[in-house]
Design a protein around this motif. Sequence first.
Motif, PDB file in Angstrom:
ATOM      1  N   ALA A 162       1.063  -1.014  -0.559  1.00  0.00           N
ATOM      2  CA  ALA A 162      -0.143  -0.371   0.196  1.00  0.00           C
ATOM      3  C   ALA A 162       0.926   1.369   0.285  1.00  0.00           C
ATOM      4  N   LEU A 163       2.001   1.480   0.412  1.00  0.00           N
ATOM      5  CA  LEU A 163       2.986   2.513   0.524  1.00  0.00           C
ATOM      6  C   LEU A 163       3.107   3.100  -0.612  1.00  0.00           C
ATOM      7  N   GLU A 164       3.672   1.569  -1.480  1.00  0.00           N
ATOM      8  CA  GLU A 164       4.142   1.668  -2.696  1.00  0.00           C
ATOM      9  C   GLU A 164       3.872   2.333  -3.631  1.00  0.00           C
ATOM     10  N   LEU A 165       1.963   1.967  -3.616  1.00  0.00           N
ATOM     11  CA  LEU A 165       1.096   2.043  -4.312  1.00  0.00           C
ATOM     12  C   LEU A 165       0.687   3.334  -4.009  1.00  0.00           C
ATOM     13  N   LEU A 166       0.830   4.112  -2.369  1.00  0.00           N
ATOM     14  CA  LEU A 166       0.388   5.704  -2.989  1.00  0.00           C
ATOM     15  C   LEU A 166       1.600   6.533  -3.261  1.00  0.00           C
ATOM     16  N   ILE A 167       3.134   5.770  -3.153  1.00  0.00           N
ATOM     17  CA  ILE A 167       4.544   7.256  -3.226  1.00  0.00           C
ATOM     18  C   ILE A 167       4.048   6.752  -4.948  1.00  0.00           C
ATOM     19  N   ALA A 168       3.440   5.808  -5.753  1.00  0.00           N
ATOM     20  CA  ALA A 168       2.605   5.321  -6.971  1.00  0.00           C
ATOM     21  C   ALA A 168       2.241   7.167  -7.609  1.00  0.00           C
ATOM     22  N   ASN A 169       0.658   6.612  -6.782  1.00  0.00           N
ATOM     23  CA  ASN A 169      -0.584   8.087  -7.066  1.00  0.00           C
ATOM     24  C   ASN A 169       0.089   9.140  -6.899  1.00  0.00           C
ATOM     25  N   VAL A 170       0.939   9.932  -5.886  1.00  0.00           N
ATOM     26  CA  VAL A 170       0.676  11.356  -4.893  1.00  0.00           C
ATOM     27  C   VAL A 170       2.340  11.342  -5.814  1.00  0.00           C
ATOM     28  N   GLY A 171       3.698  10.584  -5.641  1.00  0.00           N
ATOM     29  CA  GLY A 171       4.574  11.264  -6.084  1.00  0.00           C
ATOM     30  C   GLY A 171       5.453  11.439  -5.005  1.00  0.00           C
ATOM     31  N   ALA A 172       6.499  11.276  -4.878  1.00  0.00           N
ATOM     32  CA  ALA A 172       7.821  11.062  -3.362  1.00  0.00           C
ATOM     33  C   ALA A 172       8.093  12.497  -3.082  1.00  0.00           C
ATOM     34  N   HIS A 173       7.835  13.325  -4.378  1.00  0.00           N
ATOM     35  CA  HIS A 173       8.185  14.994  -3.984  1.00  0.00           C
ATOM     36  C   HIS A 173       6.819  15.642  -2.939  1.00  0.00           C
ATOM     37  N   HIS A 174       5.805  14.767  -2.631  1.00  0.00           N
ATOM     38  CA  HIS A 174       4.785  15.016  -2.358  1.00  0.00           C
ATOM     39  C   HIS A 174       4.827  14.753  -0.827  1.00  0.00           C
ATOM     40  N   ILE A 175       5.791  14.030  -0.851  1.00  0.00           N
ATOM     41  CA  ILE A 175       5.916  12.403   0.537  1.00  0.00           C
ATOM     42  C   ILE A 175       7.552  13.115   1.587  1.00  0.00           C
ATOM     43  N   PRO A 176       7.191  13.929   2.029  1.00  0.00           N
ATOM     44  CA  PRO A 176       8.789  14.957   2.704  1.00  0.00           C
ATOM     45  C   PRO A 176       9.096  14.164   4.071  1.00  0.00           C
ATOM     46  N   ALA A 177       7.891  12.611   4.135  1.00  0.00           N
ATOM     47  CA  ALA A 177       8.926  11.829   5.625  1.00  0.00           C
ATOM     48  C   ALA A 177       7.783  10.424   5.523  1.00  0.00           C
ATOM     49  N   ILE A 178       8.402   9.312   5.453  1.00  0.00           N
ATOM     50  CA  ILE A 178       7.286   8.582   6.454  1.00  0.00           C
ATOM     51  C   ILE A 178       7.660   8.202   7.631  1.00  0.00           C
ATOM     52  N   LEU A 179       6.318   7.846   8.136  1.00  0.00           N
ATOM     53  CA  LEU A 179       7.181   7.631   9.681  1.00  0.00           C
ATOM     54  C   LEU A 179       6.748   6.482   9.744  1.00  0.00           C
ATOM     55  N   LEU A 180       6.808   5.548  10.920  1.00  0.00           N
ATOM     56  CA  LEU A 180       6.732   4.243  11.226  1.00  0.00           C
ATOM     57  C   LEU A 180       7.085   4.500  12.995  1.00  0.00           C
TER      58      LEU A 180
END
Length: 456
Positions: A162-180
Amino acid sequence: MKTMIEPFRIKMVEPIRFTVRSERETLLQTAGLNLFRLRAEDVTIDLLTDSGTGAMSSDAWAALVQGDESYAGAKSWYRFEAAVQKIFGFPHVIPTHQGRAAERLFASLLIRPGMVIPNNTHFDTTRANIEVAGGKAIDLPCPEASDLALEAPFKGDMDVAALELLIANVGAHHIPAILLTITNNSGGGQPVSMANIRAVSKLAHFHGIPLYIDACRFAENAYFIQQREAGYQQMPVAEIVQELFAYADGCLMSAKKDAFANIGGFLCTRDAQLAEEWRRLLILTEGFPTYGGLAGRDLEAIAVGLHEVLDENYLRYRIASTGYVAERLHQLGIPAVRPAGGHAVYIDARRFLPHIQPLQYPGQALAVELYLEAGIRTVEVGTVMFGRDAHTGTEQPAKWDLLRLSMPRRVYTQSHMDYVIEAIALVWQRREQIRGLKIVNQPPYLRHFSAQFEWI
């Protein structure tokens, strides 16, 4: 020996005040049926949170006396910084007065309107700080997490697909960080596996996205890895911790959890430029970068607590004592998240009170009833906490409605927990008589802290 005992002796005690039901009814009405609004002295057993409520050791109390209260460059700061660097491995450490201050710094610099922050499951203050900055907090729990009764070892994992799909859909430039978040508090206190941390890290770095870990309960999570994940049974918890954080670019932590402190937190990073920007902002909001809103004595206590929490005798007791409550409830047929988490037991309020609809807040209704029954304070993790969209104000049921029984560290004994179990069993017997609630007053953010309710 088969008998599990507390790995400590009690040196100081605090009296508990007992109330009667009629008194508790009046107190609850005055508080608008919100347990946050009660006086602590009117609570018999307080399981509202494990944040800042633990008992400090004699070594931590002794360390308080060494507190250097110099405004800049205090000795206490350097002891604190060295402890954090040794355990977590990040070169840059920014102290804050508690975890949500670290979240605020994190969000203020990294997030711009429209940006997205994925997490296995965001907790309340993390989500609020992201939303206040104009970002969108996305939860990506693993599929196993949706079955609260499923006996799976790492239900706190993030859904990597699901994370990989989210990155593909919104673009890595719109995700400043991933939290866990470890352990996954809002997901029932469930641990995250090393394999999942490794996979999330690999995907994040492939796309050039930094990975930050919400480390509030890092030691508990590391102990679960040692006990449940292949290849780690013979590795000391301290070494598991070092491997775990080696996959990340930084972390946020409330030291009020797995550092036994009553106050404090920090933000860590490998990025020197970002660290300098955070320090500049820190001066505006928290204080000079060598104290960050904390007294020197608090820095000393955290430095001691961070080492103490890695004691495997303590961790064995901690996880076993929480598991004891969960197992007893399971034997009574009371629905709760399985398996037990590290810091809390989570009752499934929707299954406990199936006649109460989610928008009538079954978790809050159950929390109120448990206080009425025995003076026990707990907290709802469900539609009150997460059911309203911060941007639109619309409301819908949260993914689940849970009642969290958070266990303060080194505070209560087994007899206290037997009292809690007995009280829950009594409420279970009269569960069909419990009514739902409606909100009559609420703030725009983090409403569960101060909202007021009425019976339906």
